[in-house]
Each structure stands twice: as C-alpha cells, then as structure tokens.
Write an enzyme that holds these catalytic residues in place. Sequence first.
Site, PDB file in Angstrom:
ATOM      1  N   TYR A  64      -2.915  -9.795  15.766  1.00 27.71           N
ATOM      2  CA  TYR A  64      -2.850  -8.688  14.799  1.00 27.71           C
ATOM      3  C   TYR A  64      -3.876  -7.617  15.175  1.00 27.71           C
ATOM      4  CZ  TYR A  64      -3.309  -6.237  10.307  1.00 27.71           C
ATOM      5  OH  TYR A  64      -3.362  -5.277   9.324  1.00 27.71           O
TER       6      TYR A  64
ATOM      7  N   GLU B  40     -10.278 -16.426  12.704  1.00 24.28           N
ATOM      8  CA  GLU B  40     -10.889 -15.720  11.576  1.00 24.28           C
ATOM      9  C   GLU B  40     -12.371 -15.493  11.819  1.00 24.28           C
ATOM     10  OE1 GLU B  40      -8.207 -16.428   7.677  1.00 24.28           O
ATOM     11  OE2 GLU B  40      -9.870 -17.792   7.923  1.00 24.28           O
TER      12      GLU B  40
ATOM     13  N   ILE C 181       0.849  -1.203   0.000  1.00 19.15           N
ATOM     14  CA  ILE C 181       0.000   0.000   0.000  1.00 19.15           C
ATOM     15  C   ILE C 181       0.887   1.256   0.000  1.00 19.15           C
ATOM     16  CG2 ILE C 181      -1.749   1.291   1.283  1.00 19.15           C
ATOM     17  CD1 ILE C 181      -2.666  -1.431   2.495  1.00 19.15           C
TER      18      ILE C 181
ATOM     19  N   ALA D  47       4.291  -1.898   9.537  1.00 24.33           N
ATOM     20  CA  ALA D  47       3.714  -2.843  10.504  1.00 24.33           C
ATOM     21  C   ALA D  47       4.137  -4.249  10.134  1.00 24.33           C
ATOM     22  CB  ALA D  47       2.186  -2.753  10.464  1.00 24.33           C
TER      23      ALA D  47
ATOM     24  N   ASN E 216     -10.231  -6.115   3.545  1.00 26.51           N
ATOM     25  CA  ASN E 216      -9.185  -6.912   2.862  1.00 26.51           C
ATOM     26  C   ASN E 216      -8.750  -6.170   1.599  1.00 26.51           C
ATOM     27  OD1 ASN E 216      -9.010  -9.953   3.954  1.00 26.51           O
ATOM     28  ND2 ASN E 216     -11.033  -9.074   4.291  1.00 26.51           N
TER      29      ASN E 216
HETATM   30  N1  LIG Z   1      -3.123  -5.347   2.974  1.00 26.93           N
HETATM   31  C1  LIG Z   1      -4.219  -5.440   3.736  1.00 26.93           C
HETATM   32  O1  LIG Z   1      -5.158  -6.211   3.409  1.00 26.93           O
HETATM   33  C2  LIG Z   1      -4.377  -4.584   4.970  1.00 26.93           C
HETATM   34  C3  LIG Z   1      -5.600  -4.630   5.646  1.00 26.93           C
HETATM   35  C4  LIG Z   1      -5.743  -3.872   6.796  1.00 26.93           C
HETATM   36  C5  LIG Z   1      -4.713  -3.063   7.238  1.00 26.93           C
HETATM   37  N2  LIG Z   1      -3.516  -3.052   6.576  1.00 26.93           N
HETATM   38  C6  LIG Z   1      -2.431  -2.221   7.127  1.00 26.93           C
HETATM   39  O2  LIG Z   1      -1.915  -1.361   6.114  1.00 26.93           O
HETATM   40  C7  LIG Z   1      -0.508  -1.140   6.337  1.00 26.93           C
HETATM   41  C8  LIG Z   1       0.278  -1.466   5.065  1.00 26.93           C
HETATM   42  O3  LIG Z   1       0.040  -2.834   4.733  1.00 26.93           O
HETATM   43  P1  LIG Z   1       0.641  -3.526   3.448  1.00 26.93           P
HETATM   44  O4  LIG Z   1      -0.383  -4.512   2.980  1.00 26.93           O
HETATM   45  O5  LIG Z   1       1.142  -2.499   2.504  1.00 26.93           O
HETATM   46  O6  LIG Z   1       1.834  -4.344   4.092  1.00 26.93           O
HETATM   47  P2  LIG Z   1       3.379  -4.433   3.642  1.00 26.93           P
HETATM   48  O7  LIG Z   1       4.013  -5.488   4.488  1.00 26.93           O
HETATM   49  O8  LIG Z   1       3.486  -4.562   2.172  1.00 26.93           O
HETATM   50  O9  LIG Z   1       3.932  -3.008   4.085  1.00 26.93           O
HETATM   51  C9  LIG Z   1       4.386  -2.727   5.388  1.00 26.93           C
HETATM   52  C10 LIG Z   1       5.794  -2.161   5.266  1.00 26.93           C
HETATM   53  O10 LIG Z   1       6.289  -1.888   6.587  1.00 26.93           O
HETATM   54  C11 LIG Z   1       7.676  -2.184   6.600  1.00 26.93           C
HETATM   55  N3  LIG Z   1       8.098  -2.408   7.984  1.00 26.93           N
HETATM   56  C12 LIG Z   1       7.789  -3.451   8.793  1.00 26.93           C
HETATM   57  N4  LIG Z   1       8.371  -3.285   9.988  1.00 26.93           N
HETATM   58  C13 LIG Z   1       9.040  -2.105   9.948  1.00 26.93           C
HETATM   59  C14 LIG Z   1       9.829  -1.387  10.878  1.00 26.93           C
HETATM   60  N5  LIG Z   1      10.067  -1.867  12.108  1.00 26.93           N
HETATM   61  N6  LIG Z   1      10.360  -0.201  10.496  1.00 26.93           N
HETATM   62  C15 LIG Z   1      10.170   0.283   9.236  1.00 26.93           C
HETATM   63  N7  LIG Z   1       9.422  -0.369   8.308  1.00 26.93           N
HETATM   64  C16 LIG Z   1       8.872  -1.538   8.662  1.00 26.93           C
HETATM   65  C17 LIG Z   1       7.812  -3.412   5.702  1.00 26.93           C
HETATM   66  O11 LIG Z   1       9.120  -3.592   5.179  1.00 26.93           O
HETATM   67  C18 LIG Z   1       6.781  -3.110   4.599  1.00 26.93           C
HETATM   68  O12 LIG Z   1       7.390  -2.475   3.498  1.00 26.93           O
HETATM   69  C19 LIG Z   1      -0.118  -2.009   7.541  1.00 26.93           C
HETATM   70  O13 LIG Z   1      -0.134  -1.193   8.693  1.00 26.93           O
HETATM   71  C20 LIG Z   1      -1.220  -3.036   7.594  1.00 26.93           C
HETATM   72  O14 LIG Z   1      -1.395  -3.556   8.891  1.00 26.93           O
HETATM   73  C21 LIG Z   1      -3.309  -3.794   5.452  1.00 26.93           C
END
Ligand SMILES: NC(=O)c1ccc[n+]([C@@H]2O[C@H](COP(=O)([O-])OP(=O)(O)OC[C@H]3O[C@@H](n4cnc5c(N)ncnc54)[C@H](O)[C@@H]3O)[C@@H](O)[C@H]2O)c1
Length: 315
Positions: free
Chosen positions: A144, A275, A12, A78, A173
């Site tokens: 989570y 879930e 994202i 995250a 999602n």
């Molecule tokens: N993809 C989904 O379906 C979804 C749904 C709900 C919420 N989210 C939230 O959206 C956000 C982005 O999700 P995403 O799908 O792009 O995940 P992603 O894993 O692709 O992106 C998260 C990024 O955070 C970085 N990261 C992790 N730990 C770190 C740290 N300690 N310091 C610096 N960087 C760090 C990772 O390298 C990664 O690039 C997250 O907070 C996730 O929880 C995602």
Amino acid sequence: MKVAITGGAGYIGSTLVKKLVDDGASVVSVDNLVNGDYRHLRVVLADEGADLREGDIRDSGLLEELFEGSDAVAHLAAIPGLVKCRDRPEEAISVNVYGTHQVLEAARTLDIEKVVFCSSAAVYGQPVVMPVRESHPLSPLNLYGVTKLAGEKLMETYFDNYGMETISLRFGNVYGLGLYTNYETVIPKFVRMGLNDEALTVYGDGTSSRDYVHVEDIVQAITRALNSKGKGGEAFNVGGETVLIDTLAEQVSESLKEATDRDAQITHLPPRPGETKNFSYNLEKIERSLGYKPRWGVKKGIEQVVQYALKEARD
Ligand SMILES: NC(=O)c1ccc[n+]([C@@H]2O[C@H](COP(=O)([O-])OP(=O)(O)OC[C@H]3O[C@@H](n4cnc5c(N)ncnc54)[C@H](O)[C@@H]3O)[C@@H](O)[C@H]2O)c1
C-alpha cells in the site's frame, strides 16, 4: 469553481463531495463502486447537487469527458489500506499507480492546473525520527505504502515536467463520521466489537502509537489544498492526535460504558507484519503553508461514532 473528484462514492470522497456542494462548487465524481456507494450522497443532495458517475479511473476517454471544464481534480480513488493491497496486489498496482497516471494524463490533456492526491503516512514506514516531518526518509513497509509513494512521485514529476500544481496529502489514520463511518478502521471496529459484547482486539502489546485524524479535518485539508496557490510539487502531513492503541481501546471502552453501561474487555494478539510500531506527526508545514489545524480530538470523535453505531443498531 468546478472540481472533479475520483472516488467520490467512498468514505472520505462522499464527505468531500457534500462539503464542496455546500460551499457552492460544481462537482463531478467518478467511482467504479468497487468499495463505495453513492446512496449516502443521494440521501443528502438534491438531484442536481453533483454529477455522480459510475466508471473506472483507468478509462482515459471517460476521464477526459468527465473532467472537461474542471478547475481542479481531487484524486481519492484507490485500493486503500495494507490488507486490501496485500490481498489484491495486481489490482492495487493497476489502480493506485496506473490509475493515478491516467488521472494526471487526463488533467494534462485538458490543461487542468491543480491535482490534489490522497497519500498516506504509510509512505514513511517505521520512523527513525519523531514526530515525523515531511523531509523524513520515505521507506514504506508494505505494498500500500509503495503504491502511494509511486503516486506521489508521479505527482512530483507532473509538476517538474509540466508545471501542473500537484499536491500530495499524507493522511494519518482517518476515523469519525462523514456521511457514514468506515467499520474497517480501528475506532468504529472497536465500537462495533464492544456493542456486540466481543473483546476489543489490539494487535501487539498496545504500546504502539498512531496518528488519528477525523474525516472532517481530512476534508478541511483537501479543500485548503484545492484552494491553495503556488504549492505545486509539495507533500503535506495531515494529522489529528497521536494516541497509544491501548489508550484508544480504553477510551472506546469508557465511552461505551457511559452510553450503554456495558463493560468492554480488551485483548491482545501478536502484531501484524508490515505495521509500524510508533508514529506521530509534526504538522508545522501544513499549518504554516495551508492554514490547516485539526478541529477534532479522539475522545469527541469516539463519542460521535458510539452515538452513530447505537442509532444504526436502533433503526
Ligand atoms: N481512510 C484512511 O484511513 C486513509 C488513510 C490514508 C489515506 N487514505 C486515502 O484516501 C483515499 C480515500 O480513502 P477512503 O478511506 O475514502 O477509501 P474508500 O475505499 O471508501 O474510497 C475509495 C473509493 O475509490 C473507488 N475506487 C476504487 N478503485 C477505483 C477505480 N479503479 N476507479 C474508480 N473508482 C475506484 C472505490 O469504489 C471507493 O469508493 C484513498 O486514496 C486512500 O488510500 C485513506
């Protein structure tokens, strides 16, 4: 506008960085690359397009250096998802809770007024009333969701105690093509299974429903939150379309048939613990307060992922 993004190398985050740069913002990203990769952004951005840094959000000195002069922070970094948090609980708590605190503290030290936090539908747990509104009880079923709820509570506290405009966005999602697609999420996973002539694996009896929201709609919601005024301390649902898992598998199967003439089978396995059975979102609050409306439906999003996966297989 200068925006600091955590997790800008992720699925994202990289899509958000590209959109903000296209809209004329100055962007700095911090990402420790544990799951992300800046190469997707480097392909589409000129060198000076954004300041893409490698580093950890738990490093307060680094955050203060990088966030300096920013008008707002979008906090995406995250350990995401039920499985990763279950398998790496200590890291999940450290990054998702302590890391979120470090982001807020850096913003407070630098007098940055706005922090937008990426939360999740996982904070609700199994809904007792549907469609789920933001006022629904918060009762996460897995670690989570617990870490995301803790992050939201930190956001609320920084609004209450320091007047910082903190906003939490509860994503459904997320699917679809941003700068790349995430094959760990269900739609791309189904597409890949189908293209590999494997059966599409559905956990449970297939009658569970979920909200599926396209990554471009997620970016729309984050940018609207970044540009909003007077919404501090609030949380918003960010959704797209509610679909049954079996319907989703059938739609992927139909889309693969149209594109490749393959017949993908669907198979059912026992449900996974932690879930939710059914889930659907009420989106009135975000529509009214931030002007958000999803632009993508699941059918069109599946076709996009199928075309992308086919192109990847050819290249
Ligand atoms: N993809 C989904 O379906 C979804 C749904 C709900 C919420 N989210 C939230 O959206 C956000 C982005 O999700 P995403 O799908 O792009 O995940 P992603 O894993 O692709 O992106 C998260 C990024 O955070 C970085 N990261 C992790 N730990 C770190 C740290 N300690 N310091 C610096 N960087 C760090 C990772 O390298 C990664 O690039 C997250 O907070 C996730 O929880 C995602």
